[in-house]
Motif scaffolding. Sequence first.
Motif, mmCIF file in Angstrom:
data_model
loop_
_atom_site.group_PDB
_atom_site.id
_atom_site.type_symbol
_atom_site.label_atom_id
_atom_site.label_comp_id
_atom_site.label_asym_id
_atom_site.label_seq_id
_atom_site.Cartn_x
_atom_site.Cartn_y
_atom_site.Cartn_z
ATOM 1 N N HIS A 223 0.811 -1.233 0.000
ATOM 2 C CA HIS A 223 0.000 0.000 0.000
ATOM 3 C C HIS A 223 0.839 1.275 0.000
ATOM 4 O O HIS A 223 0.403 2.299 -0.519
ATOM 5 C CB HIS A 223 -0.948 0.008 1.206
ATOM 6 C CG HIS A 223 -1.999 -1.047 1.121
ATOM 7 N ND1 HIS A 223 -3.125 -0.913 0.340
ATOM 8 C CD2 HIS A 223 -2.063 -2.276 1.685
ATOM 9 C CE1 HIS A 223 -3.857 -2.005 0.441
ATOM 10 N NE2 HIS A 223 -3.242 -2.845 1.257
ATOM 11 N N GLU B 249 -4.542 5.481 7.318
ATOM 12 C CA GLU B 249 -4.931 4.903 6.023
ATOM 13 C C GLU B 249 -5.266 3.420 6.157
ATOM 14 O O GLU B 249 -6.200 2.932 5.520
ATOM 15 C CB GLU B 249 -3.826 5.118 4.984
ATOM 16 C CG GLU B 249 -3.631 6.569 4.592
ATOM 17 C CD GLU B 249 -4.870 7.198 3.975
ATOM 18 O OE1 GLU B 249 -5.496 6.558 3.090
ATOM 19 O OE2 GLU B 249 -5.235 8.322 4.371
ATOM 20 N N LYS C 70 -8.719 3.083 7.528
ATOM 21 C CA LYS C 70 -9.718 3.311 6.465
ATOM 22 C C LYS C 70 -9.890 2.075 5.599
ATOM 23 O O LYS C 70 -11.014 1.684 5.274
ATOM 24 C CB LYS C 70 -9.304 4.503 5.593
ATOM 25 C CG LYS C 70 -9.429 5.841 6.258
ATOM 26 C CD LYS C 70 -8.921 6.951 5.338
ATOM 27 C CE LYS C 70 -8.824 8.269 6.068
ATOM 28 N NZ LYS C 70 -8.186 9.312 5.242
#
Length: 159
Positions: free
Chosen positions: A62, A81, A84
């Motif tokens: 990622h 992140e 999320k």
Amino acid sequence: MKIKVGFGFDVHQLKENHPFILGGEKIDHHAGAFGHSDADVLVHAICDAILGAANLEDIGYHFPNTDAKWKGISSLILLEECIKLLKNKGWELSNIDAMLCLEAPKIKPYIPAMKAHISNASGLDVEDISIKATTNETMGFIGRKEGVVAYAVCLIQKL
């Protein structure tokens, strides 16, 4: 209730006169972890535990170290992140248990601040975040004070 466990690991080299960030907290030390982002091994291990639990690849997938977007970034942003991504897949984080392995400095005085930073980034209550530390009894690269290692596990549950 459906639950899953994730495991994370990270290691970084220590370099003289480099900032040392652990759990989002600047640690007072003559050497710090070196890496593409802020090299926060604790938060990186936590991110990998979260991503692994939800079968979402790993932190390098990622946030690759080949992408200038992530150069020097706070690992707490990476953690946000990851949360999320976790929520988008229908999961929520329940707890984190982490272990740091380094010879010096002693990190006990920094643990409350690290927990607060991780709590803010993850949405967890500080009571659901455990951070511990140990040494490597002067053995290996950790014992020679050349690096730092972090391990983390987490529990996630289906929303």
